[in-house]
Design a protein around this motif. Structure first.
Motif, PDB file in Angstrom:
ATOM      1  N   CYS A  22      72.389  74.072  20.272  1.00  0.00           N
ATOM      2  CA  CYS A  22      71.934  75.056  21.252  1.00  0.00           C
ATOM      3  C   CYS A  22      70.465  74.753  21.524  1.00  0.00           C
ATOM      4  O   CYS A  22      69.642  74.808  20.601  1.00  0.00           O
ATOM      5  CB  CYS A  22      72.105  76.467  20.715  1.00  0.00           C
ATOM      6  SG  CYS A  22      71.488  77.773  21.784  1.00  0.00           S
ATOM      7  N   ALA A  23      70.149  74.422  22.766  1.00  0.00           N
ATOM      8  CA  ALA A  23      68.780  74.116  23.162  1.00  0.00           C
ATOM      9  C   ALA A  23      68.207  75.290  23.934  1.00  0.00           C
ATOM     10  O   ALA A  23      68.859  75.824  24.839  1.00  0.00           O
ATOM     11  CB  ALA A  23      68.750  72.857  24.021  1.00  0.00           C
ATOM     12  N   ALA A  24      67.000  75.690  23.567  1.00  0.00           N
ATOM     13  CA  ALA A  24      66.356  76.842  24.190  1.00  0.00           C
ATOM     14  C   ALA A  24      65.155  76.418  25.011  1.00  0.00           C
ATOM     15  O   ALA A  24      64.454  75.461  24.664  1.00  0.00           O
ATOM     16  CB  ALA A  24      65.923  77.835  23.118  1.00  0.00           C
ATOM     17  N   ARG A  27      60.699  81.393  26.666  1.00  0.00           N
ATOM     18  CA  ARG A  27      59.856  81.949  25.609  1.00  0.00           C
ATOM     19  C   ARG A  27      60.076  81.209  24.292  1.00  0.00           C
ATOM     20  O   ARG A  27      61.128  80.594  24.084  1.00  0.00           O
ATOM     21  CB  ARG A  27      60.173  83.436  25.423  1.00  0.00           C
ATOM     22  CG  ARG A  27      59.701  84.293  26.575  1.00  0.00           C
ATOM     23  CD  ARG A  27      59.918  85.756  26.280  1.00  0.00           C
ATOM     24  NE  ARG A  27      59.354  86.607  27.328  1.00  0.00           N
ATOM     25  CZ  ARG A  27      59.430  87.922  27.326  1.00  0.00           C
ATOM     26  NH1 ARG A  27      60.046  88.549  26.335  1.00  0.00           N
ATOM     27  NH2 ARG A  27      58.895  88.624  28.293  1.00  0.00           N
ATOM     28  N   PRO A  28      59.092  81.238  23.389  1.00  0.00           N
ATOM     29  CA  PRO A  28      59.217  80.523  22.124  1.00  0.00           C
ATOM     30  C   PRO A  28      60.483  80.905  21.361  1.00  0.00           C
ATOM     31  O   PRO A  28      60.743  82.086  21.127  1.00  0.00           O
ATOM     32  CB  PRO A  28      57.970  80.929  21.356  1.00  0.00           C
ATOM     33  CG  PRO A  28      56.975  81.262  22.412  1.00  0.00           C
ATOM     34  CD  PRO A  28      57.764  81.879  23.531  1.00  0.00           C
ATOM     35  N   PHE A  29      61.243  79.938  21.015  1.00  0.00           N
ATOM     36  CA  PHE A  29      62.501  80.138  20.293  1.00  0.00           C
ATOM     37  C   PHE A  29      62.272  80.850  18.973  1.00  0.00           C
ATOM     38  O   PHE A  29      63.112  81.640  18.515  1.00  0.00           O
ATOM     39  CB  PHE A  29      63.128  78.760  20.064  1.00  0.00           C
ATOM     40  CG  PHE A  29      64.551  78.781  19.633  1.00  0.00           C
ATOM     41  CD1 PHE A  29      64.971  78.058  18.526  1.00  0.00           C
ATOM     42  CD2 PHE A  29      65.504  79.505  20.327  1.00  0.00           C
ATOM     43  CE1 PHE A  29      66.289  78.043  18.128  1.00  0.00           C
ATOM     44  CE2 PHE A  29      66.829  79.510  19.942  1.00  0.00           C
ATOM     45  CZ  PHE A  29      67.220  78.769  18.842  1.00  0.00           C
ATOM     46  N   ASN A  74      62.650  75.182  14.858  1.00  0.00           N
ATOM     47  CA  ASN A  74      61.812  75.901  15.829  1.00  0.00           C
ATOM     48  C   ASN A  74      60.853  74.967  16.562  1.00  0.00           C
ATOM     49  O   ASN A  74      60.498  75.225  17.708  1.00  0.00           O
ATOM     50  CB  ASN A  74      61.036  77.011  15.130  1.00  0.00           C
ATOM     51  CG  ASN A  74      61.919  78.179  14.745  1.00  0.00           C
ATOM     52  OD1 ASN A  74      62.995  78.386  15.316  1.00  0.00           O
ATOM     53  ND2 ASN A  74      61.498  78.935  13.752  1.00  0.00           N
ATOM     54  N   ALA A  75      60.456  73.894  15.917  1.00  0.00           N
ATOM     55  CA  ALA A  75      59.560  72.944  16.573  1.00  0.00           C
ATOM     56  C   ALA A  75      60.254  72.280  17.764  1.00  0.00           C
ATOM     57  O   ALA A  75      59.597  71.909  18.744  1.00  0.00           O
ATOM     58  CB  ALA A  75      59.093  71.897  15.581  1.00  0.00           C
ATOM     59  N   LYS A  76      61.565  72.119  17.664  1.00  0.00           N
ATOM     60  CA  LYS A  76      62.327  71.484  18.741  1.00  0.00           C
ATOM     61  C   LYS A  76      63.071  72.494  19.602  1.00  0.00           C
ATOM     62  O   LYS A  76      63.784  72.108  20.531  1.00  0.00           O
ATOM     63  CB  LYS A  76      63.325  70.485  18.154  1.00  0.00           C
ATOM     64  CG  LYS A  76      62.672  69.317  17.435  1.00  0.00           C
ATOM     65  CD  LYS A  76      63.707  68.338  16.918  1.00  0.00           C
ATOM     66  CE  LYS A  76      63.043  67.154  16.243  1.00  0.00           C
ATOM     67  NZ  LYS A  76      64.037  66.190  15.713  1.00  0.00           N
ATOM     68  N   ASN A  77      62.922  73.779  19.278  1.00  0.00           N
ATOM     69  CA  ASN A  77      63.624  74.836  20.028  1.00  0.00           C
ATOM     70  C   ASN A  77      65.132  74.610  20.053  1.00  0.00           C
ATOM     71  O   ASN A  77      65.783  74.720  21.100  1.00  0.00           O
ATOM     72  CB  ASN A  77      63.099  74.935  21.464  1.00  0.00           C
ATOM     73  CG  ASN A  77      61.732  75.575  21.520  1.00  0.00           C
ATOM     74  OD1 ASN A  77      61.332  76.317  20.630  1.00  0.00           O
ATOM     75  ND2 ASN A  77      60.999  75.272  22.574  1.00  0.00           N
TER      76      ASN A  77
END
Length: 124
Positions: A22-24, A27-29, A74-77
């Motif tokens: 799942c790619a976001a 807004r910050p994931f 989180n770094a890669k969302n």
């Protein structure tokens, strides 16, 4: 706003494995706890797994515990779902969601952002 896009679904034989992603964007994931749900044909959308915004806590439906593993970067969302020992009853459209209401990981009503879904089909 958060946009979510699932990928990695497909057709697999019983006992096989798939990895969903799942790619976001938007807004910050890392602002959100996130989860995976699935919806089989003619049925309601059911909880599969969820993960806290830090990634320190994970939650699983009894039906997938020990077979599925949820993760996030989180770094890669991104968020992932490793699915092993797949069974025909795992066949469904799988959705990722970002939780924006309350603290309940298990309810669809807690999630305000959803992807479009990815089909997983497990043949016997």
């Amino acid at each position: 706003q958060v946009q979510l896009v699932e990928s990695g679904g497909g057709l697999v034989q019983a006992g096989g494995s798939l990895r969903l992603s799942c790619a976001a964007s938007g807004r910050p994931f890392s602002n959100y706890a996130t989860g995976w749900f699935r919806q089989a044909a003619g049925k309601e959308r059911d909880f599969v797994a969820a993960i806290s915004w830090t990634g320190d806590s994970t939650y699983y439906a009894d039906s997938v515990k020990g077979r599925f593993t949820i993760s996030r970067d989180n770094a890669k969302n991104t968020m992932g779902l490793q699915m092993d020992s797949l069974q025909p009853e795992d066949t469904a459209v799988y959705y990722c969601g970002a939780r924006i209401y309350g603290t309940n990981y298990y309810s669809t009503s807690s999630y305000g952002y959803w992807g479009q879904g990815t089909q997983v089909t497990v043949s016997s």
